[in-house]
Write a protein that holds these residues in place. Sequence first.
Motif: not given
Length: 274
Positions: A5, A7, A30, A33-35, A37, A39, A42, A239-241
Amino acid sequence: MILIAERINGMFTDVKRAIAEKDKKVIQELANRQTQAGAACLDVNVGTAAADQEGTMQWLIESIQETCSTPLCLDSQKPDVIAAGLKVVNTDNGVLLNSTPLNKKSDEDVFDKYIEMAEHAGPKANLIALTMDKNGVPQDTDNRVAIAAEIVSKAIEKGFDPQRLFIDPIVLPVKVPNAQVQPCNILAAMEQIQYLADPAPHMTVGLSNLSQGTSERSLINRVFLAMAMSRGLDSAIADVFDTDLVNVVATTEMLMNKQIYSDSFLKVYASTNR
Ligand code: THG
Protein backbone atom coordinates in the motif's frame (compact mmCIF):
# COMPACT_ATOMS: atom_id res chain seq x y z
CA MET A 1 -0.35 -10.77 -5.78
CA ILE A 2 1.51 -8.98 -3.02
CA LEU A 3 -0.12 -5.57 -2.72
CA ILE A 4 2.12 -2.98 -1.07
CA ALA A 5 0.00 0.00 0.00
CA GLU A 6 1.42 3.34 -1.17
CA ARG A 7 -0.36 5.86 1.03
CA ILE A 8 2.06 6.38 3.94
CA ASN A 9 4.25 8.66 1.87
CA GLY A 10 5.23 12.24 2.71
CA MET A 11 4.35 13.10 -0.90
CA PHE A 12 0.68 13.22 0.20
CA THR A 13 -0.34 16.42 1.94
CA ASP A 14 -2.15 14.73 4.86
CA VAL A 15 0.92 12.61 5.64
CA LYS A 16 3.26 15.57 5.23
CA ARG A 17 1.15 17.55 7.69
CA ALA A 18 0.97 14.62 10.13
CA ILE A 19 4.77 14.36 10.05
CA ALA A 20 5.20 18.10 10.64
CA GLU A 21 2.71 18.07 13.54
CA LYS A 22 3.70 14.63 14.90
CA ASP A 23 0.05 13.61 14.57
CA LYS A 24 0.35 9.84 14.72
CA LYS A 25 -3.42 9.15 14.57
CA VAL A 26 -3.43 10.03 10.84
CA ILE A 27 -0.66 7.54 10.15
CA GLN A 28 -2.21 4.82 12.30
CA GLU A 29 -5.56 5.20 10.58
CA LEU A 30 -3.93 4.91 7.15
CA ALA A 31 -2.06 1.79 8.28
CA ASN A 32 -5.19 0.07 9.55
CA ARG A 33 -7.44 1.14 6.67
CA GLN A 34 -4.93 0.00 4.06
CA THR A 35 -4.57 -3.35 5.83
CA GLN A 36 -8.36 -3.67 5.86
CA ALA A 37 -8.44 -2.89 2.13
CA GLY A 38 -6.18 -5.85 1.34
CA ALA A 39 -2.59 -4.62 1.71
CA ALA A 40 -0.05 -7.37 2.45
CA CYS A 41 2.59 -4.77 3.23
CA LEU A 42 2.69 -1.01 3.88
CA ASP A 43 5.14 1.26 2.08
CA VAL A 44 6.69 3.86 4.42
CA ASN A 45 8.28 6.84 2.69
CA VAL A 46 9.15 10.06 4.55
CA GLY A 47 8.95 12.17 1.38
CA THR A 48 11.25 15.05 0.69
CA ALA A 49 9.91 17.68 3.10
CA ALA A 50 11.12 16.21 6.40
CA ALA A 51 14.41 17.75 7.53
CA ASP A 52 15.34 14.76 9.69
CA GLN A 53 14.63 11.83 7.37
CA GLU A 54 16.09 9.19 9.69
CA GLY A 55 14.13 10.36 12.73
CA THR A 56 10.96 10.71 10.65
CA MET A 57 11.31 7.16 9.29
CA GLN A 58 11.62 5.89 12.88
CA TRP A 59 8.64 7.96 14.06
CA LEU A 60 6.45 6.66 11.21
CA ILE A 61 7.41 3.04 11.91
CA GLU A 62 6.90 3.33 15.67
CA SER A 63 3.55 5.05 15.18
CA ILE A 64 2.32 2.33 12.81
CA GLN A 65 3.56 -0.52 14.98
CA GLU A 66 1.63 0.74 18.00
CA THR A 67 -1.64 -0.29 16.32
CA CYS A 68 -0.84 -2.47 13.31
CA SER A 69 1.31 -5.55 12.68
CA THR A 70 1.24 -5.55 8.87
CA PRO A 71 4.78 -5.97 7.46
CA LEU A 72 6.42 -2.72 6.41
CA CYS A 73 8.27 -1.70 3.26
CA LEU A 74 10.93 0.85 4.15
CA ASP A 75 11.12 3.16 1.16
CA SER A 76 14.19 5.34 0.73
CA GLN A 77 17.03 5.71 -1.76
CA LYS A 78 19.27 6.60 1.20
CA PRO A 79 20.86 3.60 2.96
CA ASP A 80 21.15 5.62 6.19
CA VAL A 81 17.38 6.20 6.29
CA ILE A 82 16.75 2.46 5.79
CA ALA A 83 19.33 1.63 8.48
CA ALA A 84 17.60 3.99 10.93
CA GLY A 85 14.25 2.34 10.16
CA LEU A 86 15.68 -1.14 10.64
CA LYS A 87 16.69 -0.22 14.21
CA VAL A 88 13.04 0.07 15.24
CA VAL A 89 11.09 -2.09 12.78
CA ASN A 90 9.59 -5.39 13.87
CA THR A 91 10.82 -7.98 11.35
CA ASP A 92 8.88 -10.96 12.77
CA ASN A 93 6.30 -10.80 9.98
CA GLY A 94 8.83 -9.80 7.35
CA VAL A 95 10.18 -6.50 6.08
CA LEU A 96 10.91 -5.15 2.62
CA LEU A 97 13.83 -2.82 1.87
CA ASN A 98 12.86 -0.42 -0.94
CA SER A 99 14.96 0.20 -2.98
CA THR A 100 18.44 -0.03 -4.42
CA PRO A 101 19.75 0.52 -7.93
CA LEU A 102 22.54 -1.76 -9.23
CA ASN A 103 24.98 1.09 -8.67
CA LYS A 104 25.16 4.87 -8.59
CA LYS A 105 27.75 7.36 -9.75
CA SER A 106 27.81 8.80 -6.23
CA ASP A 107 27.80 5.41 -4.49
CA GLU A 108 29.19 2.41 -6.36
CA ASP A 109 28.52 0.12 -3.39
CA VAL A 110 24.89 1.01 -2.80
CA PHE A 111 23.63 -2.46 -3.81
CA ASP A 112 26.05 -4.17 -1.41
CA LYS A 113 24.88 -1.90 1.41
CA TYR A 114 21.22 -2.83 0.88
CA ILE A 115 22.07 -6.56 0.61
CA GLU A 116 24.04 -6.36 3.86
CA MET A 117 21.17 -4.58 5.62
CA ALA A 118 18.68 -7.17 4.32
CA GLU A 119 20.93 -10.04 5.49
CA HIS A 120 21.35 -8.40 8.87
CA ALA A 121 17.56 -7.91 9.23
CA GLY A 122 17.06 -11.68 9.11
CA PRO A 123 15.66 -14.36 6.79
CA LYS A 124 12.27 -12.65 6.41
CA ALA A 125 13.80 -9.47 4.99
CA ASN A 126 13.40 -9.02 1.24
CA LEU A 127 14.86 -6.42 -1.09
CA ILE A 128 13.45 -4.35 -3.96
CA ALA A 129 16.10 -3.66 -6.61
CA LEU A 130 15.57 -1.18 -9.45
CA THR A 131 16.73 -1.81 -13.00
CA MET A 132 18.79 1.32 -12.78
CA ASP A 133 22.53 1.91 -12.74
CA LYS A 134 25.01 4.76 -12.77
CA ASN A 135 23.70 5.83 -16.19
CA GLY A 136 20.18 6.18 -14.80
CA VAL A 137 17.00 4.39 -15.90
CA PRO A 138 17.41 2.58 -19.22
CA GLN A 139 14.73 3.46 -21.73
CA ASP A 140 14.82 0.20 -23.68
CA THR A 141 13.99 -3.42 -22.95
CA ASP A 142 17.45 -4.96 -23.40
CA ASN A 143 19.22 -2.73 -20.90
CA ARG A 144 16.50 -3.24 -18.30
CA VAL A 145 16.93 -7.00 -18.65
CA ALA A 146 20.74 -6.71 -18.62
CA ILE A 147 20.68 -4.76 -15.34
CA ALA A 148 18.15 -7.19 -13.85
CA ALA A 149 20.48 -10.06 -14.82
CA GLU A 150 23.38 -8.30 -13.08
CA ILE A 151 21.23 -7.76 -10.00
CA VAL A 152 20.33 -11.46 -9.84
CA SER A 153 23.91 -12.63 -10.39
CA LYS A 154 25.29 -10.18 -7.84
CA ALA A 155 22.75 -11.40 -5.28
CA ILE A 156 23.69 -15.05 -5.95
CA GLU A 157 27.39 -14.16 -5.68
CA LYS A 158 26.68 -12.65 -2.26
CA GLY A 159 24.73 -15.69 -1.09
CA PHE A 160 21.44 -13.78 -1.14
CA ASP A 161 18.58 -15.99 -2.35
CA PRO A 162 17.17 -14.48 -5.59
CA GLN A 163 13.70 -15.36 -4.28
CA ARG A 164 14.21 -12.60 -1.73
CA LEU A 165 14.62 -10.10 -4.58
CA PHE A 166 11.82 -7.98 -6.01
CA ILE A 167 12.99 -6.58 -9.34
CA ASP A 168 11.42 -3.24 -10.27
CA PRO A 169 11.70 -2.29 -13.97
CA ILE A 170 10.69 1.30 -13.06
CA VAL A 171 7.43 2.62 -14.36
CA LEU A 172 7.40 6.26 -15.44
CA PRO A 173 4.41 8.53 -16.14
CA VAL A 174 2.93 7.61 -19.54
CA LYS A 175 2.08 11.24 -20.30
CA VAL A 176 5.71 12.44 -20.18
CA PRO A 177 6.76 13.32 -23.76
CA ASN A 178 8.22 10.26 -25.54
CA ALA A 179 7.41 7.96 -22.60
CA GLN A 180 4.48 6.28 -24.28
CA VAL A 181 6.71 3.48 -25.58
CA GLN A 182 7.78 2.62 -22.02
CA PRO A 183 4.86 0.45 -20.87
CA CYS A 184 5.46 -1.93 -23.80
CA ASN A 185 9.20 -1.98 -23.13
CA ILE A 186 8.57 -2.76 -19.47
CA LEU A 187 6.18 -5.60 -20.31
CA ALA A 188 8.74 -7.06 -22.74
CA ALA A 189 11.43 -6.79 -20.04
CA MET A 190 9.20 -8.52 -17.48
CA GLU A 191 8.66 -11.42 -19.83
CA GLN A 192 12.42 -12.03 -19.76
CA ILE A 193 13.14 -11.13 -16.13
CA GLN A 194 10.88 -13.92 -14.89
CA TYR A 195 13.32 -16.44 -16.43
CA LEU A 196 16.49 -15.01 -14.84
CA ALA A 197 16.22 -17.38 -11.89
CA ASP A 198 14.30 -20.57 -11.14
CA PRO A 199 12.09 -20.09 -9.21
CA ALA A 200 11.59 -16.62 -10.68
CA PRO A 201 12.58 -13.52 -8.73
CA HIS A 202 9.59 -11.45 -7.61
CA MET A 203 8.75 -8.38 -9.66
CA THR A 204 7.16 -5.18 -8.43
CA VAL A 205 6.34 -1.70 -9.78
CA GLY A 206 5.31 1.66 -8.37
CA LEU A 207 2.02 1.43 -10.26
CA SER A 208 0.66 4.93 -9.60
CA ASN A 209 3.74 6.49 -11.25
CA LEU A 210 2.24 5.41 -14.59
CA SER A 211 -0.85 7.58 -14.38
CA GLN A 212 0.60 10.65 -12.66
CA GLY A 213 -0.90 13.81 -14.13
CA THR A 214 -3.49 11.97 -16.23
CA SER A 215 -7.28 12.28 -16.02
CA GLU A 216 -7.99 8.51 -16.00
CA ARG A 217 -5.69 7.41 -13.21
CA SER A 218 -7.52 4.34 -11.96
CA LEU A 219 -8.31 3.02 -15.44
CA ILE A 220 -4.72 3.39 -16.64
CA ASN A 221 -3.38 1.74 -13.47
CA ARG A 222 -5.86 -1.13 -13.66
CA VAL A 223 -5.30 -2.01 -17.30
CA PHE A 224 -1.52 -1.95 -16.98
CA LEU A 225 -1.69 -4.02 -13.81
CA ALA A 226 -3.61 -6.81 -15.58
CA MET A 227 -1.20 -6.72 -18.54
CA ALA A 228 1.83 -6.83 -16.23
CA MET A 229 0.43 -9.65 -14.11
CA SER A 230 0.17 -11.72 -17.28
CA ARG A 231 3.94 -11.13 -17.74
CA GLY A 232 4.85 -12.34 -14.27
CA LEU A 233 4.35 -9.26 -12.10
CA ASP A 234 3.53 -10.63 -8.64
CA SER A 235 3.65 -7.47 -6.54
CA ALA A 236 2.83 -3.77 -6.84
CA ILE A 237 3.09 -0.63 -4.74
CA ALA A 238 -0.40 0.67 -5.35
CA ASP A 239 -3.51 2.48 -4.14
CA VAL A 240 -5.36 -0.26 -2.25
CA PHE A 241 -8.24 2.14 -1.53
CA ASP A 242 -9.09 1.82 -5.24
CA THR A 243 -11.63 -1.02 -5.03
CA ASP A 244 -11.77 -1.37 -8.82
CA LEU A 245 -8.02 -1.94 -8.84
CA VAL A 246 -8.23 -4.62 -6.15
CA ASN A 247 -11.05 -6.28 -8.11
CA VAL A 248 -8.81 -6.34 -11.19
CA VAL A 249 -6.17 -8.16 -9.14
CA ALA A 250 -8.74 -10.74 -8.04
CA THR A 251 -10.10 -11.17 -11.58
CA THR A 252 -6.67 -11.44 -13.19
CA GLU A 253 -5.63 -14.06 -10.65
CA MET A 254 -8.82 -15.98 -11.36
CA LEU A 255 -8.30 -15.78 -15.15
CA MET A 256 -4.69 -16.92 -14.69
CA ASN A 257 -6.06 -19.92 -12.76
CA LYS A 258 -4.40 -18.83 -9.51
CA GLN A 259 -7.73 -18.45 -7.71
CA ILE A 260 -10.60 -20.83 -8.11
CA TYR A 261 -13.66 -19.53 -9.97
CA SER A 262 -16.93 -19.21 -8.11
CA ASP A 263 -19.78 -16.76 -8.71
CA SER A 264 -18.62 -14.91 -5.63
CA PHE A 265 -14.88 -14.88 -6.48
CA LEU A 266 -14.55 -11.15 -5.76
CA LYS A 267 -16.00 -11.58 -2.29
CA VAL A 268 -13.84 -14.65 -1.67
CA TYR A 269 -10.72 -12.73 -2.70
CA ALA A 270 -11.66 -9.80 -0.46
CA SER A 271 -12.36 -12.00 2.54
CA THR A 272 -9.13 -13.99 2.21
CA ASN A 273 -6.93 -10.93 1.71
CA ARG A 274 -8.12 -8.81 4.61
N1 THG B 1 9.32 1.91 -7.25
C1 THG B 1 9.61 1.60 -5.98
N2 THG B 1 9.20 2.35 -4.94
C2 THG B 1 8.48 3.46 -5.17
C3 THG B 1 8.15 3.83 -6.47
C4 THG B 1 8.60 3.02 -7.55
N3 THG B 1 8.05 4.22 -4.11
C5 THG B 1 7.41 5.49 -4.32
C6 THG B 1 6.59 5.47 -5.60
N4 THG B 1 7.38 4.95 -6.69
C7 THG B 1 5.33 4.64 -5.42
N5 THG B 1 4.38 5.34 -4.61
C8 THG B 1 3.59 6.34 -5.13
C9 THG B 1 2.79 7.05 -4.26
C10 THG B 1 1.97 8.04 -4.73
C11 THG B 1 1.95 8.36 -6.08
C12 THG B 1 2.73 7.66 -6.97
C13 THG B 1 3.56 6.63 -6.48
C14 THG B 1 1.08 9.44 -6.58
N6 THG B 1 0.83 10.48 -5.78
C15 THG B 1 -0.01 11.59 -6.11
C16 THG B 1 0.49 12.32 -7.36
O1 THG B 1 1.70 12.51 -7.50
O2 THG B 1 -0.34 12.71 -8.18
C17 THG B 1 -0.02 12.57 -4.97
C18 THG B 1 -1.38 13.15 -4.82
C19 THG B 1 -1.53 13.97 -3.58
O3 THG B 1 -0.64 14.76 -3.29
O4 THG B 1 -2.53 13.81 -2.90
O5 THG B 1 0.65 9.41 -7.70
O6 THG B 1 8.35 3.27 -8.75
N7 THG B 1 10.33 0.48 -5.76
